[in-house]
Enzyme design. Structure first.
Site, PDB file in Angstrom:
ATOM      1  N   TYR A 131     -17.245  51.104 -15.154  1.00 28.23           N
ATOM      2  CA  TYR A 131     -16.263  51.354 -14.095  1.00 28.23           C
ATOM      3  C   TYR A 131     -15.610  52.709 -14.347  1.00 28.23           C
ATOM      4  O   TYR A 131     -15.212  53.020 -15.483  1.00 28.23           O
ATOM      5  CB  TYR A 131     -15.190  50.271 -14.062  1.00 28.23           C
ATOM      6  CG  TYR A 131     -14.025  50.611 -13.150  1.00 28.23           C
ATOM      7  CD1 TYR A 131     -14.075  50.305 -11.800  1.00 28.23           C
ATOM      8  CD2 TYR A 131     -12.899  51.281 -13.636  1.00 28.23           C
ATOM      9  CE1 TYR A 131     -13.033  50.647 -10.951  1.00 28.23           C
ATOM     10  CE2 TYR A 131     -11.854  51.622 -12.792  1.00 28.23           C
ATOM     11  CZ  TYR A 131     -11.917  51.304 -11.448  1.00 28.23           C
ATOM     12  OH  TYR A 131     -10.888  51.649 -10.613  1.00 28.23           O
ATOM     13  N   GLU A 148     -13.110  55.528  -6.711  1.00 27.41           N
ATOM     14  CA  GLU A 148     -13.667  54.723  -7.783  1.00 27.41           C
ATOM     15  C   GLU A 148     -15.157  54.489  -7.594  1.00 27.41           C
ATOM     16  O   GLU A 148     -15.667  54.538  -6.469  1.00 27.41           O
ATOM     17  CB  GLU A 148     -12.934  53.390  -7.940  1.00 27.41           C
ATOM     18  CG  GLU A 148     -13.165  52.390  -6.848  1.00 27.41           C
ATOM     19  CD  GLU A 148     -12.535  51.030  -7.151  1.00 27.41           C
ATOM     20  OE1 GLU A 148     -11.693  50.940  -8.059  1.00 27.41           O
ATOM     21  OE2 GLU A 148     -12.904  50.065  -6.472  1.00 27.41           O
TER      22      GLU A 148
END
Length: 382
Positions: free
Chosen positions: A101, A189
């Protein structure tokens, strides 16, 4: 303004981030054609602004023409958490060994941007933050100087990323921050960054949210705004000039102030309900604006009951009540129960004016929310 995945992937690719080959499709035949051009296996991904698409059946892998056609027929037109899927992204499948991530947002508590890196990608990052907060490495950035390369490397190393791919991941972190800064984004993101079997890092997903107040200096994103609008309700909100966010509950919420609406959302949740939306109609509550707000909320098939939380300030409570009456009287039939809480200037007079054949009137916000949740539960059980 939240971009669709395919839009964000375009921005990522232009910035030099490694992304899988992909094509946008709106029909089953277009999906099959795109898959043939890309080469199997492929992923067919619903383009809607919701999380958990995979768990909800909105992402499917296909190994051949038969499977990709079946996937396209299943996803196109499906209802995904209240949204109708009208387009899909057909994308090269990634043979991965690990999922990471990477994200950047503003830490308002610290007053600085924060870069986040985690080895636990591919799942809801909020869930990771709740269950294992130490699994997310955070590196704050002085906006005057930007993200230094050593900070990107430090975040990657502290997250425990394998050394043979750490350099590539650090470059991704650096680029994601620069995109966030240059684009006036509120959030960028990648979840997940996939590490392939060839030990390459690939942006397998893409999330970008742009500050709408900065669109005047972001013409490229301003051009994407209409295309990024998710559905008819969001388009209506733009036309009406409302601040609107669609949620996945069944209690419609209308208020004339962001603070009032947020408080109402919290109370709906507190009393066991699920908010269907955030809808701030702004100052006052004239008949036309109330009618437009009701049109939006009544158009949401998920809504089973509606609560108005209105504060009469400069616009007095009796004027607000007249506006609500006039709005409701335009409907031949009130399709869903409506509960009204009035407070502020001339609130008592307003409550007297409200037509209780059309609405349920409550003096307190707590009472109004509890009554609305009860109505929503009763309607939902039918």
């Amino acid at each position: 303004m939240k971009l669709h995945e395919y839009q964000a992937k375009q921005v990522f690719a232009e910035a030099g981030l490694p992304t899988p080959g992909s094509a946008l499709a709106t029909t089953v035949d277009e999906v099959v054609e795109a898959a043939e051009d890309l080469g199997y296996p492929v992923a067919v991904k619903a383009q809607v602004h919701v999380g958990g698409r995979g768990k909800a059946g909105g992402i499917k892998l296909a190994e051949n023409e038969s499977e990709v056609r079946e996937a396209a027929e299943s996803i196109l037109g499906m209802d995904l958490k209240g949204y109708t899927v009208e387009k899909v992204l057909v994308e090269e499948a990634v043979d991965f060994t690990n999922e990471l991530y990477v994200g950047v947002t503003m830490d308002r508590g610290e007053g600085e941007p924060v870069v986040m890196v985690s080895e636990q990608g591919g799942v809801d990052i909020e869930e990771v933050a709740h269950e294992n907060p130490d699994a997310i490495v955070r590196e704050h950035v002085d906006p005057a100087f930007g993200l230094h390369p050593y900070q990107a490397r430090k975040a990657v190393y502290d997250a425990g990323i394998d050394q043979d791919v750490a350099g590539d991941v650090a470059k991704i972190v650096q680029t994601v921050y620069e995109l966030w800064d240059d684009s006036d984004a509120t959030e960028v993101e990648i979840n997940p960054v996939m590490i392939t079997s060839d030990r390459e890092a690939v942006a397998a997903d893409a999330v970008m949210k742009i500050d709408e107040d900065a669109l005047f200096r972001q013409p490229d994103f301003a051009d994407m705004e209409e295309e990024a609008a998710e559905d008819e309700l969001e388009a209506k909100a733009n036309d009406y000039g409302f601040d609107y966010v669609r949620l996945d509950g069944n209690v419609g919420i209308i208020g004339n102030g962001a603070g009032l609406v947020m408080t109402t959302l919290d109370l709906v949740d507190y009393y066991g309900g699920k908010p269907a939306n955030f809808l701030d109609i702004g100052g006052g509550a004239k008949a036309e604006r109330v009618t437009n707000a009701l049109d939006m909320v009544f158009s949401d098939e998920n809504v089973d009951a509606v609560v108005f939380n209105i504060f009469g300030g400069i616009t007095r409570g009796d004027e607000v009540a007249k506006g609500i009456n006039a709005a409701l009287e335009q409907f031949d039939e009130i399709p869903k129960p409506v509960v009204v809480r009035l407070a502020g200037t001339n609130a008592a007079e307003g409550r007297e004016i409200l037509n209780d054949d059309l609405v349920t009137v409550e003096e307190t916000l707590e009472g109004a929310v509890q009554r609305t949740v009860e109505y929503a539960n009763e309607e939902g059980d039918q």
